[in-house]
Structures are given as C-alpha cells and as structure tokens.
Design a protein around this motif. Structure first.
Motif, PDB file in Angstrom:
ATOM      1  N   LYS A  43       0.869  -1.171   0.000  1.00 48.93           N
ATOM      2  CA  LYS A  43       0.000   0.000   0.000  1.00 48.93           C
ATOM      3  C   LYS A  43       0.914   1.232   0.000  1.00 48.93           C
ATOM      4  O   LYS A  43       1.591   1.504   0.987  1.00 48.93           O
ATOM      5  CB  LYS A  43      -0.935  -0.005   1.205  1.00 48.93           C
ATOM      6  CG  LYS A  43      -2.071   1.015   1.088  1.00 48.93           C
ATOM      7  CD  LYS A  43      -3.143   0.801   2.157  1.00 48.93           C
ATOM      8  CE  LYS A  43      -4.086  -0.323   1.799  1.00 48.93           C
ATOM      9  NZ  LYS A  43      -5.264  -0.402   2.692  1.00 48.93           N
ATOM     10  N   ILE A  44       0.941   1.942  -1.134  1.00 52.96           N
ATOM     11  CA  ILE A  44       1.946   2.978  -1.367  1.00 52.96           C
ATOM     12  C   ILE A  44       1.295   4.356  -1.461  1.00 52.96           C
ATOM     13  O   ILE A  44       0.361   4.563  -2.246  1.00 52.96           O
ATOM     14  CB  ILE A  44       2.712   2.693  -2.677  1.00 52.96           C
ATOM     15  CG1 ILE A  44       3.349   1.304  -2.632  1.00 52.96           C
ATOM     16  CG2 ILE A  44       3.775   3.749  -2.923  1.00 52.96           C
ATOM     17  CD1 ILE A  44       3.939   0.871  -3.958  1.00 52.96           C
ATOM     18  N   ASP A  71      -0.921  -2.238  -4.511  1.00 53.73           N
ATOM     19  CA  ASP A  71      -0.204  -2.834  -5.644  1.00 53.73           C
ATOM     20  C   ASP A  71      -0.403  -1.932  -6.875  1.00 53.73           C
ATOM     21  O   ASP A  71      -0.140  -0.748  -6.792  1.00 53.73           O
ATOM     22  CB  ASP A  71      -0.663  -4.270  -5.877  1.00 53.73           C
ATOM     23  CG  ASP A  71      -0.236  -5.190  -4.726  1.00 53.73           C
ATOM     24  OD1 ASP A  71       0.766  -4.880  -4.063  1.00 53.73           O
ATOM     25  OD2 ASP A  71      -0.912  -6.200  -4.495  1.00 53.73           O
ATOM     26  N   GLU A  72      -0.918  -2.469  -7.993  1.00 56.51           N
ATOM     27  CA  GLU A  72      -1.065  -1.625  -9.202  1.00 56.51           C
ATOM     28  C   GLU A  72      -2.370  -0.841  -9.249  1.00 56.51           C
ATOM     29  O   GLU A  72      -2.601  -0.073 -10.193  1.00 56.51           O
ATOM     30  CB  GLU A  72      -0.986  -2.507 -10.461  1.00 56.51           C
ATOM     31  CG  GLU A  72       0.385  -3.063 -10.768  1.00 56.51           C
ATOM     32  CD  GLU A  72       0.687  -4.384 -10.092  1.00 56.51           C
ATOM     33  OE1 GLU A  72       1.762  -4.948 -10.371  1.00 56.51           O
ATOM     34  OE2 GLU A  72      -0.141  -4.857  -9.283  1.00 56.51           O
ATOM     35  N   THR A  73      -3.220  -1.012  -8.257  1.00 53.93           N
ATOM     36  CA  THR A  73      -4.561  -0.420  -8.303  1.00 53.93           C
ATOM     37  C   THR A  73      -4.650   0.848  -7.446  1.00 53.93           C
ATOM     38  O   THR A  73      -4.339   0.805  -6.254  1.00 53.93           O
ATOM     39  CB  THR A  73      -5.610  -1.430  -7.799  1.00 53.93           C
ATOM     40  OG1 THR A  73      -5.501  -2.625  -8.574  1.00 53.93           O
ATOM     41  CG2 THR A  73      -7.020  -0.857  -7.928  1.00 53.93           C
ATOM     42  N   PRO A  74      -5.077   1.978  -8.039  1.00 57.65           N
ATOM     43  CA  PRO A  74      -5.240   3.188  -7.225  1.00 57.65           C
ATOM     44  C   PRO A  74      -6.485   3.108  -6.348  1.00 57.65           C
ATOM     45  O   PRO A  74      -7.572   2.821  -6.844  1.00 57.65           O
ATOM     46  CB  PRO A  74      -5.375   4.299  -8.273  1.00 57.65           C
ATOM     47  CG  PRO A  74      -5.891   3.619  -9.496  1.00 57.65           C
ATOM     48  CD  PRO A  74      -5.373   2.216  -9.461  1.00 57.65           C
ATOM     49  N   LEU A  83       5.095   6.762 -10.776  1.00 56.84           N
ATOM     50  CA  LEU A  83       5.752   6.735  -9.466  1.00 56.84           C
ATOM     51  C   LEU A  83       5.402   5.455  -8.718  1.00 56.84           C
ATOM     52  O   LEU A  83       6.278   4.799  -8.134  1.00 56.84           O
ATOM     53  CB  LEU A  83       5.337   7.957  -8.643  1.00 56.84           C
ATOM     54  CG  LEU A  83       5.902   9.312  -9.094  1.00 56.84           C
ATOM     55  CD1 LEU A  83       5.184  10.454  -8.381  1.00 56.84           C
ATOM     56  CD2 LEU A  83       7.398   9.383  -8.827  1.00 56.84           C
ATOM     57  N   ALA A  84       4.117   5.109  -8.713  1.00 55.27           N
ATOM     58  CA  ALA A  84       3.675   3.909  -7.998  1.00 55.27           C
ATOM     59  C   ALA A  84       4.328   2.644  -8.555  1.00 55.27           C
ATOM     60  O   ALA A  84       4.834   1.801  -7.801  1.00 55.27           O
ATOM     61  CB  ALA A  84       2.156   3.789  -8.063  1.00 55.27           C
TER      62      ALA A  84
END
Length: 356
Positions: A3-4, A21-24, A335-336
């Motif tokens: 969780k970023i 992960d890859e999901t906003p 960035l993510a």
C-alpha cells in the motif's frame, strides 16, 4: 500486498494517491490558492502545511497512514543523478532543504515523504527525478567550453512510456532503442538506448511549446537580453512562461489554438503546424545520435491527446520509425509502479550522497 502513498508537489497543487499494488485506491489533487501560499517566503517553508493536508486527505479517503508500506515521491531538483529509484535519506533531505539546484515545489516531496516514513518506519523513495542525467560525454559538448548540455526533462513520464513500450513488445528496457517526446506545457525529448537515456533535448533548446520559447537564434537572444530594462528575471520569464503559444496568442491551451485553426485562423494554423514540425525535427536530431537505430518513436504528454497534432508529427517523423501515441502524463501511476518494482526486488534503489 503493498500500500503505497504517492505524492507529486507542484507550484499550485499537491497531487496525491494511494495505490494497493497496481490499483489506485484514490487519486486527488489538493489545490493551493495564492492567498494560502502568500505567507511562506520560501517554498521549503510550506513543508508542514502540505504534509498536514496530505495526511488529512488520506484520512478523508479512508486510508490510515499506519496501513502504508512505502512512500514514493516525485524527485526534486537535486544535482545530476541516475535514472530509477533513490531511497530518501538525510543527505537528500539536506540537499533539497539547503542546496537544491533551483527553487521548485517538487523539492518538498522527499522532505515530506521522509518525515512520514520515518515516523512509520517504512521506506521512502523518489523515482526518475527531473535532474536525471545519463547523457554520454559526446552529447554534452557545446560550442562554448564554459557551457555543457544537461539532461533535464520530463524523465518520469518519458521513461515510463519507454518501459510501457518494452513491456508491450515483450522486451527488457535494456534491449530497446526508442525516442520519446513529452508534449506538455514544455516539450522535451529523450533517446532511450540499451537501458540508458543517452541523449535528451531539454525545453530550453528544444521545440517551442504552449509556454516555452524553446531553442532560439543565439545572436537575437543576446540582442534582446542586453536591451535597456531587460534583466535576467524578465528574460527568463519571457522564454519560460511567455514564449510559444503564449507569446503568439496569449493562451497556453493547445485546444483553444487548435479550434482557432479549425475556424479558419491562418496564423493559428501556421504557428501550430510549426510547433509540430519542430517536434519532428528534434526527433530527427535524436535519431542521428544512434545513426538511425530507432525501433519506435513515442509521443506522450497532454498534447498527445490531439489527433491533429500527433498526425502532423507522424507525417514528418515516421520515415525514421513507427510512431506510437501514449497520451497523458501518467505521473502518479509511473511513481507507484517504480516504487513497486523496488519493493518486489525487480530494481535496486540508489543511495544519494549530498554535494556541498
């Protein structure tokens, strides 16, 4: 599962997002009015105010800071660095606080990220900062020994676009040879060859754009800059924010100029077509650096949404290589994804060492 928190401080806004992960989970832009920013003499003084707004926005969107596993920020104006990720450390915070290359809101990103990450005992990174400079020595030489070309441009979006191309074609980034043009308020181009940005055309020497004057005839620049009443500050303002479409039409929105052109304004068509031609010419310049060994040309950035503009560039550049369009700036996602690659062990983060 990661969780970023992703952050991108700009002059009048702070864009933030949280990715699982890859999901906003959410993406939001916090706007800062002139009245709100007026009390702060220096950009770094806005640190506490912006940090508090970031934390409050997360809570508003149902994300608790304790749930974060990492933070990734847009990189500030550090001395020349390599592409990829850098772990935010005390040297970087010191550099951006006391000795940045220039004053810019992006300098706040790593400082805020460091404060939040230290409290939570999680890693913080920057990724593909503006000052990434991997230019080869041959590409840096100019006609004056006192001047060198620099690799400064929209590295984050351009490198992400090159990586997207590599992934779509089942190739490692280190095996591709592509030219990427970022078409935005400023226009920059980069040459990605064998895993390195070996050349770049920055917005002070490249095509003119909605706001930038781009490369100009040097003798005329000297004449204008030395006129009575034209100091450095006024000249910088003229070429950075009053050039290009702003200089010709008083607007920096390409959609307005394109509509003017479609409505029959011949001057609008001349200038707009010239801007597209300038992009194609600079693509040709980059191709020469590797003797035409280019497999694709990628157009990205906000102006890449214009089918007319991208077709004009294609018309004059696709003899070099196929032209692919990835519109938009995609900075938060870039960035993510960069942070995820580090967390998953697919990339290793560099360590920054400060310069006095």
């Amino acid at each position: 599962m990661e969780k970023i928190l992703v952050m991108n401080p700009g002059s009048t806004s702070t864009k933030i997002a949280v990715y699982q992960d890859e999901t906003p989970l959410f993406v939001e832009s916090i706007e800062h009015s002139q009245d709100e920013l007026k009390p702060f003499e220096n950009i770094i003084d806005q640190y506490e105010m912006r940090k508090d707004l970031i934390l409050a926005t997360m809570e508003k969107n149902g994300v608790h800071k304790e749930d974060l596993t990492a933070i990734v920020s847009r990189g500030g104006l550090l001395p020349p660095i390599k592409a990829g990720a850098y772990r935010v450390n005390e040297d970087m915070v010191w550099q951006l606080t006391y000795a940045p290359q220039n004053e810019h809101a992006s300098n706040l990103g790593a400082v805020i990220a460091n404060a939040i990450a230290t409290e939570l005992d999680i890693p913080a990174y920057i990724y593909d900062a503006v000052t990434v400079d991997e230019l080869e020595p041959l590409a840096k030489v100019t006609g004056l020994p006192e001047m060198q070309r620099k690799g400064m441009g929209h590295n984050l979006n351009m490198r992400a676009a090159a990586m997207k191309y590599a992934k779509e074609h089942n190739k490692p980034y280190s095996d591709i040879s592509v030219i990427v043009a970022h078409l935005g308020g400023g226009i920059t181009l980069s040459l990605h060859h064998k895993g390195q940005i070996v050349d770049m055309i920055s917005d002070d020497e490249g095509p003119f754009s909605p706001e930038r004057a781009g490369g100009l005839p040097a003798f005329q620049v000297i004449d204008m800059a030395t006129r009575e009443g034209m100091g450095k500050k006024a000249m910088m303002k003229k070429v950075k924010t009053q050039g290009g479409l702003m200089g010709y039409f008083g607007v920096n929105d390409t959609r307005i100029v394109e509509k003017m052109m479609m409505d029959g304004d011949e001057k609008a068509k001349l200038i707009y077509d010239a801007m597209a031609l300038n992009v194609a010419r600079k693509i040709g310049e980059e191709a020469a650096t590797v003797a035409g060994d280019i497999e694709a040309i990628i157009l990205t950035g906000g102006i890449a949404y214009s089918e007319y503009f991208t077709n004009e560039v294609k018309k004059n550049a696709e003899w070099i290589a196929p032209v692919i369009v990835y519109p938009g700036e995609n900075e938060m996602e870039s960035l993510a994804l960069g942070g995820l690659r580090v967390l998953r062990g697919q990339e290793e983060a560099h360590e920054f060492v400060r310069t006095e």
